[in-house]
Scaffold this motif. Structure first.
Motif, PDB file in Angstrom:
ATOM      1  N   ALA A  91     -58.673  42.569  -5.120  1.00  0.00           N
ATOM      2  CA  ALA A  91     -59.427  41.607  -5.926  1.00  0.00           C
ATOM      3  C   ALA A  91     -58.525  40.899  -6.924  1.00  0.00           C
ATOM      4  O   ALA A  91     -58.565  39.669  -7.071  1.00  0.00           O
ATOM      5  N   GLU A  92     -57.671  41.654  -7.620  1.00  0.00           N
ATOM      6  CA  GLU A  92     -56.787  41.055  -8.626  1.00  0.00           C
ATOM      7  C   GLU A  92     -55.805  40.085  -7.987  1.00  0.00           C
ATOM      8  O   GLU A  92     -55.539  39.001  -8.516  1.00  0.00           O
ATOM      9  N   LEU A  95     -57.700  36.897  -6.898  1.00  0.00           N
ATOM     10  CA  LEU A  95     -58.088  36.106  -8.064  1.00  0.00           C
ATOM     11  C   LEU A  95     -56.885  35.352  -8.623  1.00  0.00           C
ATOM     12  O   LEU A  95     -57.013  34.208  -9.074  1.00  0.00           O
ATOM     13  N   SER A  98     -56.308  32.368  -6.486  1.00  0.00           N
ATOM     14  CA  SER A  98     -57.331  31.323  -6.605  1.00  0.00           C
ATOM     15  C   SER A  98     -56.954  30.227  -7.589  1.00  0.00           C
ATOM     16  O   SER A  98     -57.520  29.134  -7.552  1.00  0.00           O
ATOM     17  N   GLN A 125     -66.429  40.649  -6.083  1.00  0.00           N
ATOM     18  CA  GLN A 125     -65.595  40.394  -7.256  1.00  0.00           C
ATOM     19  C   GLN A 125     -64.902  39.039  -7.171  1.00  0.00           C
ATOM     20  O   GLN A 125     -64.875  38.284  -8.148  1.00  0.00           O
ATOM     21  N   VAL A 126     -64.353  38.731  -6.004  1.00  0.00           N
ATOM     22  CA  VAL A 126     -63.644  37.456  -5.855  1.00  0.00           C
ATOM     23  C   VAL A 126     -64.620  36.288  -5.926  1.00  0.00           C
ATOM     24  O   VAL A 126     -64.358  35.270  -6.570  1.00  0.00           O
ATOM     25  N   SER A 127     -65.780  36.421  -5.279  1.00  0.00           N
ATOM     26  CA  SER A 127     -66.793  35.364  -5.336  1.00  0.00           C
ATOM     27  C   SER A 127     -67.275  35.126  -6.760  1.00  0.00           C
ATOM     28  O   SER A 127     -67.605  34.007  -7.146  1.00  0.00           O
ATOM     29  N   HIS A 129     -65.512  35.739  -9.693  1.00  0.00           N
ATOM     30  CA  HIS A 129     -64.530  35.358 -10.712  1.00  0.00           C
ATOM     31  C   HIS A 129     -63.478  34.336 -10.267  1.00  0.00           C
ATOM     32  O   HIS A 129     -62.694  33.878 -11.100  1.00  0.00           O
ATOM     33  N   ALA A 130     -63.436  33.957  -9.012  1.00  0.00           N
ATOM     34  CA  ALA A 130     -62.376  33.057  -8.526  1.00  0.00           C
ATOM     35  C   ALA A 130     -62.456  31.682  -9.183  1.00  0.00           C
ATOM     36  O   ALA A 130     -63.527  31.205  -9.555  1.00  0.00           O
ATOM     37  N   GLN A 131     -61.295  31.033  -9.287  1.00  0.00           N
ATOM     38  CA  GLN A 131     -61.213  29.708  -9.892  1.00  0.00           C
ATOM     39  C   GLN A 131     -61.387  28.582  -8.870  1.00  0.00           C
ATOM     40  O   GLN A 131     -61.309  27.408  -9.227  1.00  0.00           O
TER      41      GLN A 131
END
Length: 287
Positions: A91-92, A95, A98, A125-127, A129-131
């Motif tokens: 996830a980190e 992100l 992204s 998590q990615v959905s 917090h992603a930019q």
């Protein structure tokens, strides 16, 4: 050059997502960046068998990625393909990717986690917090046959809905697909707090209000994409259910990360989460 990033982990979902991402990068004339995370898991109990040195394991992973990229290049000769093996948590890492990506693509579930979950923790998590837009692909997704491809987008008048509309129109134009704009609302109670019949309840007014909201919301994108055929669907019911139903004959469902309802502190709204878990086709979350 635009970049489509695929978070790959050799799972069934990851393989389906890779094929989707490669086709999307080809369509967008973007580079494809295959990112695999080299996550070190420390076991608390010894396991039988041969211990593989860490350096050897990394080398094997890198060779596998190179072979994977060669296979994609064979399918898409004009596609620029990059591979990267990164230390950290999935996830980190994604992100971080992204920040520079056009979109992130990943499978609904990876190799780890609880097997009963429809969408894994990394995808959520990615959905959340992603930019950049995130597209989640489930391996068992098989939309019903349809005469013309369709891209479905949820419309509720929110800021994220406006961004989702722009993304959906771009997708529809690139795919030669029809754009289906879905607006849903819940029918209000027929009685007031005192149990008396409500005199201000007018279904026709609600219908016209929804029609006007959709028309105003898509006007700009429609002008920018004059060749995209657009269909409006006004539905009484829960927005997530309406979008999932529309997704049965679609190539992609697009939703904003948060709509107008729900708790303002949530980064990913309940409608987006429900669509992410239950849509029968790939889902794009746009912030």
């Amino acid at each position: 050059m635009a970049t489509v990033v695929i978070g790959y982990d050799n799972s069934t979902g990851g393989q389906a997502a890779l094929q989707w991402a490669a086709a999307e990068a080809q369509r967008l004339h973007a580079r494809l960046r295959i990112v695999q995370v080299f996550e070190l898991i420390i076991a608390t109990r010894p396991s039988p068998g041969k211990i593989v040195p860490l350096a050897g394991l990394r080398t094997a992973r890198e060779r596998g990625l190179h072979a994977l990229a060669d296979g994609i290049r064979a399918q898409h000769p004009d596609l620029v393909v990059q591979t990267v093996l990164v230390d950290g948590s999935p996830a980190e890492v994604l992100l971080g990717e992204s920040a520079q990506a056009t979109m992130i693509v990943l499978g609904s579930r990876g190799l780890g986690g609880w097997s009963g979950l429809l969408v894994g923790s990394v995808a959520v998590q990615v959905s959340t917090h992603a930019q950049c837009p995130v597209v989640v692909v489930r391996p068992e997704q098989f939309p019903r046959p349809h005469e013309r491809p369709a891209v479905v987008v949820g419309v509720d008048g929110s800021k994220t809905s406006a961004k989702a509309i722009d993304f959906a129109f771009d997708q529809a134009e690139a795919r030669g697909a029809e754009l289906v704009a879905v607006h849903a609302w819940t029918r209000p109670s027929p009685t007031d707090d005192g149990g008396e019949p409500r005199r201000d309840l007018n279904e026709q007014d609600a219908l016209e209000s929804g029609r006007l909201l959709v028309a105003e919301s898509i006007a700009g994108a429609l002008a920018d994409h004059p060749d995209v055929q657009c269909d409006t669907r006004l539905v009484v019911g829960h927005p997530a259910h309406a979008l999932v139903l529309a997704g049965e004959s679609a190539e992609l469902v697009v939703v904003g990360s948060r709509g107008r309802g729900g708790f303002t502190g949530l980064l990913l709204g309940s409608t987006s989460q429900n669509v992410l878990h239950h849509a029968p086709c790939p889902v794009a979350i746009v912030r």
